[in-house]
Design a protein around this motif. Structure first.
Motif, short mmCIF file in Angstrom:
data_model
loop_
_atom_site.label_atom_id
_atom_site.label_comp_id
_atom_site.label_asym_id
_atom_site.label_seq_id
_atom_site.Cartn_x
_atom_site.Cartn_y
_atom_site.Cartn_z
N THR A 76 83.68 24.35 68.03
CA THR A 76 83.06 23.08 67.68
C THR A 76 81.55 23.20 67.70
N MET A 80 78.59 22.97 64.32
CA MET A 80 77.33 22.22 64.23
C MET A 80 76.15 23.17 64.10
N GLY A 133 75.78 13.01 66.80
CA GLY A 133 76.46 14.30 66.69
C GLY A 133 76.17 15.20 67.87
N LYS A 143 86.84 17.83 69.60
CA LYS A 143 86.45 19.14 69.08
C LYS A 143 87.30 19.44 67.85
N ILE A 144 86.96 20.49 67.14
CA ILE A 144 87.72 20.90 65.97
C ILE A 144 89.15 21.24 66.38
N VAL A 157 90.67 16.87 63.20
CA VAL A 157 89.27 17.20 62.96
C VAL A 157 89.19 18.62 62.41
N ASP A 159 86.10 19.64 60.74
CA ASP A 159 84.70 20.06 60.69
C ASP A 159 83.83 19.02 61.39
N ILE A 160 82.84 19.49 62.15
CA ILE A 160 81.85 18.61 62.77
C ILE A 160 80.48 19.13 62.36
N THR A 164 77.96 14.42 59.81
CA THR A 164 79.29 13.86 59.57
C THR A 164 80.39 14.64 60.29
N THR A 165 81.51 13.96 60.44
CA THR A 165 82.74 14.57 60.95
C THR A 165 83.81 14.41 59.87
N THR A 166 84.57 15.48 59.61
CA THR A 166 85.61 15.46 58.59
C THR A 166 86.98 15.51 59.25
N ASN A 179 78.62 10.37 61.81
CA ASN A 179 78.80 10.45 63.26
C ASN A 179 78.48 9.13 63.96
#
Length: 293
Positions: A76, A80, A133, A143-144, A157, A159-160, A164-166, A179
């Protein structure tokens, strides 16, 4: 008894291919560029620009290769950092290009410092996204790989980033959220997950016999679905007394990604088990009386 009593589950999503090969190509190309312009063509007027870009992007590729080796919470953090490094490499490349074009970058950076104060007031949401973020990262809110419920959207999740968070749901649909807009989120990966089945039986059903029947067959149910169930299914008792029957509560420990599929499977297993042992599942019935003439 059939192993699965529901519509076919969606096929598992294939893992994404690693970008290691691409970063290796970038790294090799940058090393070659540095060698050519740093040693063989060092007197060329393009040499400072070429060597500078080679250093920037070789560092970028090296950092990305290192971050790809990290996992879990470190993964994670790496996601970033990867975003930050990418932005940094682009900005450094632009500065090298401007410097090669004769632009005084030191003056430009000084002006940018003043301009950033002005732009900052107009980009408060961007700053808020970045700061949020950072808090998400260091507080470990998620976390991812974690499964989140955000409003009416539930997904994993994937991607962080800095802004943004996907999140991706079971159907492959992706939700990209700023975020700063992630509030009142539920992290479904913090504790064990259980698929729950609630089924009614007739008031004539003896609970002691039902428990005996279930206990005698729950090992078989687990073995048929051991790829999904993480433990033996459990009978947790009476949930509610309803008008037409007794609502019972069953559950089984599963991975969060399988929770809905496992619920459908458990429902099917209980239906077949009750049918095979004469345990009635009541349903509303309408009695029509024909008027005598």
């Amino acid at each position: 008894m059939s192993k699965e009593m529901q519509s076919p589950a969606a096929p598992e999503r294939q893992p994404k291919k690693s970008g290691s090969a691409g970063y290796m190509v970038i790294l090799a190309a940058c090393v070659a560029l540095f060698a050519v312009f740093g040693y063989f063509l060092r007197d060329n007027k393009l040499s400072p620009l070429a060597t500078g870009l080679a250093v920037v992007w070789s560092l970028f590729a090296a950092v990305q290769l290192l971050l790809e080796k990290l996992h879990s919470h470190a993964k994670t953090v790496s996601a970033m950092l990867s975003s930050v490094v990418k932005y940094g490499a682009v900005i450094a490349s632009i500065l090298f290009l401007l410097n090669a074009a004769g632009v005084d970058t030191s003056t430009l950076l000084a002006a940018a410092g003043i301009a950033s104060l002005i732009v900052g007031f107009a980009a408060q949401s961007l700053i808020e996204d970045v700061i949020t973020g950072i808090f998400i990262l260091f507080e470990g809110q998620y976390k991812i790989g974690d499964f989140l419920v955000l409003g009416d959207f539930r997904g994993q999740v994937i991607d962080i980033g800095v802004r943004t968070t996907t999140i991706e749901d079971a159907g492959g649909n992706r939700k990209i959220v700023n975020n700063s807009d992630i509030r009142n989120v539920q992290n479904r990966s913090r504790k064990d997950s259980y698929a729950v089945s609630k089924v009614s039986v007739s008031y004539d059903t003896k609970m002691s016999r039902l428990r005996e029947v279930f206990d005698a067959h729950r090992q078989e149910i687990f073995e048929r679905n051991s790829d999904m169930f993480e433990d033996l299914p459990s009978f947790n008792g009476i949930q509610e007394f309803q008008d037409s029957g007794i609502l019972l509560h069953f559950s089984v420990k599963v991975a969060e990604k399988d929770i809905f599929r496992a619920q459908r499977v458990l429902n099917g297993e209980l239906k077949e088990l009750f049918d095979a042992n004469g345990i009635e599942i009541p349903f509303p019935q309408v009695v029509v009386h024909k008027q005598q003439t």
